[in-house]
Design a protein around this motif. Sequence first.
Motif, PDB file in Angstrom:
ATOM      1  N   ASP A  73      28.746   0.070   1.808  1.00  0.00           N
ATOM      2  CA  ASP A  73      28.043  -1.144   2.224  1.00  0.00           C
ATOM      3  C   ASP A  73      26.563  -0.832   2.412  1.00  0.00           C
ATOM      4  OD1 ASP A  73      30.524  -2.430   2.268  1.00  0.00           O
ATOM      5  OD2 ASP A  73      30.832  -1.969   4.393  1.00  0.00           O
ATOM      6  N   GLN A  98      25.410  -5.875   0.628  1.00  0.00           N
ATOM      7  CA  GLN A  98      26.805  -5.796   0.198  1.00  0.00           C
ATOM      8  C   GLN A  98      27.636  -5.313   1.378  1.00  0.00           C
ATOM      9  OE1 GLN A  98      27.825  -2.940  -2.839  1.00  0.00           O
ATOM     10  NE2 GLN A  98      29.711  -4.024  -3.331  1.00  0.00           N
ATOM     11  N   SER A 100      31.933  -5.052   2.181  1.00  0.00           N
ATOM     12  CA  SER A 100      33.235  -5.162   1.522  1.00  0.00           C
ATOM     13  C   SER A 100      34.064  -6.357   1.978  1.00  0.00           C
ATOM     14  CB  SER A 100      34.025  -3.867   1.702  1.00  0.00           C
ATOM     15  OG  SER A 100      34.096  -3.525   3.077  1.00  0.00           O
ATOM     16  N   ASN A 101      33.874  -6.840   3.209  1.00  0.00           N
ATOM     17  CA  ASN A 101      34.671  -7.952   3.727  1.00  0.00           C
ATOM     18  C   ASN A 101      33.985  -9.307   3.636  1.00  0.00           C
ATOM     19  OD1 ASN A 101      36.806  -6.238   4.404  1.00  0.00           O
ATOM     20  ND2 ASN A 101      35.888  -5.777   6.379  1.00  0.00           N
ATOM     21  N   GLY A 105      33.186  -8.710  -1.473  1.00  0.00           N
ATOM     22  CA  GLY A 105      32.643  -7.380  -1.708  1.00  0.00           C
ATOM     23  C   GLY A 105      31.552  -7.330  -2.755  1.00  0.00           C
TER      24      GLY A 105
END
Length: 146
Positions: A73, A98, A100-101, A105
């Motif tokens: 991230d 960015q 992931s959740n 993502g």
Amino acid sequence: MKKIFRACLFTVAMLTGYTTYAQQPAANTLREGKHNLTLQWVSWERPGKVMISKQKDGTYSVKGEQRDEKTGDFVTIDGALTVVSPKELTFNGTIRTQYSNVNQGKVCEKTGTYHFLAKGARKYWRLQEMDNCEGNNVVDYVDIYF
């Protein structure tokens, strides 16, 4: 005697150009060098770094990132800052985030003109156009610290 002492101090101040304001930075300047950068999804405890450098046209280049080595991230910033006031900056360039959740993502890229404000007693400027590309009231707190 006091009048002579004050007159001497005044004369010295006039000859040397010293004023109480000489020690203070101009209102529309930034501290050059490394500053902390955070995105709340990555971490507030482990900030990234940005380099801020004054340009010949009076703007400041800003470039850097915060990255979580474990998850990948990140937030990156690359562009130019214009000082509107000590608490308000205009940014022109690209900010990429960015997490992931969020946004499945995928990278959220913002390119254009944006605004950073330092409200109240905060020691950082926060990106005001904070909506993430996902929508759904998801926001990115991108902060550049004084």
